[in-house]
Design a protein around this motif. Structure first.
Motif, PDB file in Angstrom:
ATOM      1  N   SER A   1       1.051   6.752   4.673  1.00  0.00           N
ATOM      2  CA  SER A   1       0.683   6.681   6.093  1.00  0.00           C
ATOM      3  C   SER A   1       0.023   5.365   6.475  1.00  0.00           C
ATOM      4  O   SER A   1      -0.285   5.156   7.648  1.00  0.00           O
ATOM      5  N   PHE A   2      -0.208   4.487   5.476  1.00  0.00           N
ATOM      6  CA  PHE A   2      -0.880   3.214   5.776  1.00  0.00           C
ATOM      7  C   PHE A   2      -0.009   2.352   6.681  1.00  0.00           C
ATOM      8  O   PHE A   2       1.191   2.209   6.456  1.00  0.00           O
TER       9      PHE A   2
ATOM     10  N   TRP B   1      -0.034   5.290  -0.518  1.00  0.00           N
ATOM     11  CA  TRP B   1      -0.562   5.532   0.822  1.00  0.00           C
ATOM     12  C   TRP B   1       0.586   5.417   1.831  1.00  0.00           C
ATOM     13  O   TRP B   1       0.759   4.392   2.496  1.00  0.00           O
TER      14      TRP B   1
ATOM     15  N   PHE C   1       0.816  -1.205   0.000  1.00  0.00           N
ATOM     16  CA  PHE C   1       0.000   0.000   0.000  1.00  0.00           C
ATOM     17  C   PHE C   1       0.854   1.261   0.000  1.00  0.00           C
ATOM     18  O   PHE C   1       0.496   2.261  -0.624  1.00  0.00           O
ATOM     19  N   ARG C   2       1.986   1.223   0.711  1.00  0.00           N
ATOM     20  CA  ARG C   2       2.850   2.407   0.735  1.00  0.00           C
ATOM     21  C   ARG C   2       3.483   2.647  -0.626  1.00  0.00           C
ATOM     22  O   ARG C   2       3.657   3.796  -1.041  1.00  0.00           O
TER      23      ARG C   2
END
Length: 296
Positions: A148-149, A146, A141-142
């Protein structure tokens, strides 16, 4: 009729007993014999090596005074309840979905059942990669933007036990689905048709007629899943190793650690006897209900 006129038994009549005898003797010695041996060790002062003296309940007192044992028992309760309930719910909904005669039912059923073909070691290793913050979901996800995920349950002592639940549910839900699907396919269609004629909707039919009729299926699934939960050693060893620290310890890993790593055979034997008592508490009611149904 004299003794000489009695029919003689042929070798073929003795053959089944001869074939079964080694298995029976091996089971008697290596399962029930070692269970009794383990029980004796739990009442002895055994530490690094087995001893055969009698110290009463001393090892059980040491076990119950050990904070790590209570952490293991609490983890087993959390894992067992979430694992069993989630598997039953997901398995039931998957079975209802497949019972609608969907296309490619055979392929979908195979996909759902595939995890059951894997050992818990393979499942634990795979999910260890998936849930690793540096390799799996969090990194994916990063890299997608994202930044901050965060999904670091595997290394979070408060959340790590739930990663074991995720992996266990992934593997065992298909088993419950197969049981429930077999139960659904055994429902008398005339009952369903009669309910439809009376104006009942399909959700109401499932809720009031079909699902209550799956009681024996749920009971069988409950027994098997509970047995899996109590013996959950290989999944935890492969996925978390009992960590971080001993945050995901369960009685099975606790017993192994104390009996074979810390040289506390007596305490480990006491822990294994508590696990046996838990299994007996589950199996005995099941056998009683089965025997009672056959008698009736």
């Amino acid at each position: 009729m004299n003794a000489s006129s009695k029919p003689k038994l042929s070798f073929g009549e003795y053959l089944p007993k001869i074939v079964v005898a080694p298995t029976f003797v091996a089971t008697l010695i290596f399962i029930y014999g070692f269970m009794l041996w383990n029980a004796w060790l739990s009442f002895s002062s055994s530490r690094m090596l087995p001893k055969y003296d009698w110290v009463g309940l001393k090892q059980y007192e040491r076990l119950f005074a050990n904070d790590r044992w209570w952490v293991a028992a609490e983890n087993l309760l959390i894992f067992g309840v979430l694992f069993i309930v989630t598997c039953l719910v997901i398995g039931l909904f998957l079975a209802i979905f497949l019972d609608q005669k969907v296309r490619a039912e055979g392929a979908i059923r195979t996909i759902y059942l595939y995890p059951m073909a894997l050992s818990f070691i393979v499942t634990g290793t795979a999910w260890k990669w998936i849930l690793n913050p540096e390799l799996g979901i969090q990194r994916m996800f990063r890299e997608m933007g994202w930044e901050s995920f965060s999904f670091d349950w595997l290394v979070n002592s408060d959340m790590a036990i739930y990663t074991v639940v995720i992996a266990g549910v992934w593997q065992s839900s298909g088993f419950v689905m197969a049981l429930c699907l077999a139960g659904l396919r055994g429902v008398d269609e005339n009952i369903v048709k009669a309910a439809r004629v009376d104006g009942a909707s399909m959700p109401a039919i499932y809720r009031r007629i079909i699902i209550p009729g799956l009681g024996p299926v749920f009971f069988s699934a409950l027994i098997v899943l509970t047995h899996i939960a109590i013996k959950s050693f290989d999944l935890i060893v492969a996925l978390t190793g009992g960590g971080p620290g001993y945050a995901t310890d369960v009685p099975a890993t606790f017993m192994y650690t104390y009996a074979f790593t810390r040289g506390q055979i007596g305490v480990g034997s006491a822990a294994s006897m508590m696990m046996l008592m838990a299994v007996v508490a589950i199996i005995v009611p099941y056998l009683y209900s089965e025997l009672r149904e056959k008698k009736q």
